[in-house]
Design an enzyme around this catalytic site. Structure first.
Site, PDB file in Angstrom:
ATOM      1  N   ARG A 148      -0.477  -2.461   9.989  1.00 59.77           N
ATOM      2  CA  ARG A 148      -0.551  -1.061  10.416  1.00 59.77           C
ATOM      3  C   ARG A 148      -0.675  -0.156   9.191  1.00 59.77           C
ATOM      4  O   ARG A 148      -1.381   0.855   9.236  1.00 59.77           O
ATOM      5  CB  ARG A 148       0.656  -0.679  11.277  1.00 59.77           C
TER       6      ARG A 148
ATOM      7  N   THR B 158       2.966  -2.113  -2.341  1.00 60.48           N
ATOM      8  CA  THR B 158       3.949  -1.347  -1.575  1.00 60.48           C
ATOM      9  C   THR B 158       4.421  -2.164  -0.369  1.00 60.48           C
ATOM     10  O   THR B 158       5.050  -1.617   0.534  1.00 60.48           O
ATOM     11  CB  THR B 158       3.345  -0.021  -1.068  1.00 60.48           C
TER      12      THR B 158
ATOM     13  N   ARG C  60       5.762  -6.187  -0.060  1.00 60.87           N
ATOM     14  CA  ARG C  60       6.966  -6.923  -0.425  1.00 60.87           C
ATOM     15  C   ARG C  60       6.725  -7.624  -1.757  1.00 60.87           C
ATOM     16  O   ARG C  60       5.649  -8.183  -1.985  1.00 60.87           O
ATOM     17  CB  ARG C  60       7.338  -7.951   0.650  1.00 60.87           C
TER      18      ARG C  60
ATOM     19  N   GLU D  14      14.663  -7.608  -5.258  1.00 60.78           N
ATOM     20  CA  GLU D  14      14.424  -6.210  -4.900  1.00 60.78           C
ATOM     21  C   GLU D  14      14.669  -5.282  -6.085  1.00 60.78           C
ATOM     22  O   GLU D  14      13.935  -4.313  -6.285  1.00 60.78           O
ATOM     23  CB  GLU D  14      15.318  -5.814  -3.715  1.00 60.78           C
TER      24      GLU D  14
ATOM     25  N   HIS E 219      11.242   1.381  -4.705  1.00 60.37           N
ATOM     26  CA  HIS E 219      11.051   1.207  -3.259  1.00 60.37           C
ATOM     27  C   HIS E 219      11.171   2.550  -2.529  1.00 60.37           C
ATOM     28  O   HIS E 219      11.975   2.732  -1.621  1.00 60.37           O
ATOM     29  CB  HIS E 219      12.072   0.205  -2.697  1.00 60.37           C
TER      30      HIS E 219
ATOM     31  N   ALA F 194       8.173   4.209  -1.401  1.00 59.18           N
ATOM     32  CA  ALA F 194       6.931   4.516  -0.673  1.00 59.18           C
ATOM     33  C   ALA F 194       7.210   4.795   0.792  1.00 59.18           C
ATOM     34  O   ALA F 194       6.554   5.644   1.412  1.00 59.18           O
ATOM     35  CB  ALA F 194       5.939   3.365  -0.813  1.00 59.18           C
TER      36      ALA F 194
END
Length: 327
Positions: free
Chosen positions: A157, A236, A238, A266, A285, A287
């Site tokens: 998506r 953007t 993983r 992460e 992180h 975005a």
């Protein structure tokens, strides 16, 4: 949901909208399903709104919630906490991933435009020199966004939304997604290519594939070596999709650039080269929905609950088959 991570998702105005349709059993987020007021709330609940930090929901939690009909996740993926048992029990699940896709796609668009303009490199030189002796000649080099080739890895998506946002520009868009045919890619506004072909052709490679066993480390040393000199990798999605050691090795050569919003782990170790390499633009992180963008998540979920209560089709209901392959 974790109150410290979801502030601003359900504003007072959105809670007022919910109160027109539902009885709100607990206006403040539960911190536990099994302790405090959790069990009593679950016994009564027909709709459960979840968010970032939600504990695991499996068969044991379902036994505490005999009336539960809908789980509405006011965030992106549900894979980290939702057991397939929930769908098997006939409980409807929906999520706000569509709303979270908006800021990710916007971030990606900005990253693509800045990458092709060499904005970060020119900024660093300008601020270092405090004059334009070096930056001015570079503006005559082949930088800019006209007729650049943008490679999209994954027609998720977010990937599809990025393609839509790129449509007004003078870009050539190539797409790699093993589940999308050449005809479907053309309908989206892209050319279907192999992953190797995309890495070779693209001035900017933007990753939007889901994190699945089949995609872990799918972009490795060999793929990175195929990228053009001066090309940029944007991630953007993983961090685990890219072999991080291979990426750092390639970045150390200075041959390519990277704009990285997600890493694996992460949070990189303090000694990671990603913090210091001059050709890396690293963000924590951000975005996805942050700040006032979080309200869009709550608004989407309140609208989904309104549809559910009125017996209308949901926009983002999750099926068991989709749960296996979604991000």
């Amino acid at each position: 949901m974790d109150p410290t991570r979801t502030e601003g998702v359900l504003t007072p105005e959105l809670l007022n909208r919910l109160e027109q349709l539902c009885t709100i059993l607990a206006p403040n987020p539960l911190r536990s399903f099994s302790q405090g007021s959790g069990p009593d709330v679950l016994r009564q609940a027909e709709i459960l709104i979840t968010g970032w930090g939600c504990p695991a929901i499996g068969r044991d939690i379902l036994e505490l919630a005999p009336k539960l009909k809908l789980i509405a996740h006011a965030a992106g993926t549900v894979k980290g906490f939702l057991s397939p048992d929930v769908l098997d029990a006939g409980i409807t699940v929906t999520h706000a991933a569509e709303a979270n896709a908006v800021p990710v796609a916007e971030f990606t668009l900005a990253a693509i435009i800045f990458a092709n303009k060499q904005v970060f490199r020119l900024r660093d030189i300008y601020c270092s020199d405090r004059n334009r002796n070096r930056t001015f000649p570079l503006t005559s080099q082949p930088v800019g966004n006209f007729k650049r080739t943008i490679g999209i890895v994954g027609a998720s998506r977010i990937g599809r939304r990025v393609i839509d946002l790129l449509e007004p520009f003078d870009f050539r868009i190539v797409l790699h997604d093993p589940y999308v045919s050449a005809r479907e890619a053309a309908a989206l506004g892209a050319e279907s290519v192999s992953l190797d072909g995309l890495m070779r052709l693209s001035d900017v490679v933007s990753i939007h594939a889901p994190a699945l066993p089949s995609t872990q480390g799918m972009i490795d040393r060999r793929h990175l070596a195929l990228m053009r000199d001066g090309a940029t990798l944007i991630n953007t999605a993983r961090g685990i999709i890219v072999n991080q050691d291979d990426l750092i090795d390639e970045l150390r050569t200075g041959r390519i650039d990277a704009i990285i919003d997600v890493t694996y782990p992460e949070v990189p170790e303090a000694s990671s080269a990603l913090y210091d390499l001059p050709n890396v633009f690293l963000t924590p992180h951000i975005a996805g929905a942050i700040g006032n963008e979080r309200e869009r998540l709550g608004e989407f979920i309140v609208e989904e609950i309104e549809r559910f209560v009125r017996g209308l089709p949901l926009r983002s209901a999750i099926t068991a088959s989709a749960l296996e392959t979604m991000a």
